[in-house]
Design a protein around this motif. Sequence first.
Motif: not given
Length: 290
Positions: A121-129, A13-16
């Motif tokens: 694509i941004i969702k995928e980057s969220v999962f990766i990071d 929940l603290t993810i930006p």
Amino acid sequence: MRHRAGIVTDEMLTIPKWRFAVIGMLEALGVVTGMYSAAMLPGPAIPILNQTFLLWQLGFSALLLGRRYSWNKIAGCLFVAAGVVTAIASGSESGQMLSGVGLLWPIMMVVSSAFQAGATIIKESVFIDAVAHLKGKLLDIFVVNSFGSAFQAFFVLLFLPVLSNLKGIPFHELPSYIKSGAGCFFNVGASSGCDGSPLLPLLYIVNNIAFNISILNLVKISSAVVSSLAVVLSVPTTIYILSLPLPFLPEGVTLSSYFLFGSVILVLGLILYNVPQHNNIKHNSDSDFM
């Protein structure tokens, strides 16, 4: 509930949240531009133009995530798009499909696909990071879905005055339109055209939520491009199901040979995409299989 069960942790929940805001804004823009262009386009042209979604994803994935795709994956995606176009355009006069339609509306539909592709694509980057942020743990899909949907709803409401003006509806009359829509949804004092309410709208909502969660989970465990291929596969399948005599759709239709030919091209594209390449570059490559 998932937080109490320990599935969603405090670290998740603290993810930006700024990327969730971008996701919500892009999805809202995709909905708005897609809705307006769809109202001006012939039905068969809409899913055809929507297949640019996959090509947008390939480009954004390479640009934003640094992925590099082998020739078979690129060719496979092109085959899939070609197969869907062939299947959907079955029996239609493709040369006259967009006759009398201004260039603005097809372009707007393609742009709406770009907005949606950018969001995935941004969702995928969220999962990766999130893997690094959570020290190897996978981010729960409901965190992404909840925050993304919340921001999407916020931006849709933010765009509502603009949308009403574009449709020629004065802003002060919006409450009456919302009231009429709610009456149609619950089939209370509604006029004609609301047959099947509220069962059909509720079934649509439940299936849509389940579908979105499934696709988001596929993005999480594979990639956005793979999830798009799965969605593309559902298009001719859906057309086939809708061609059957179903409740509220009593008149079945006969699918032409174009549909079958397009479906074969689509399946060949999926097979081509999943052909393993021994010379693939291991780093920054999309090596996930469906």
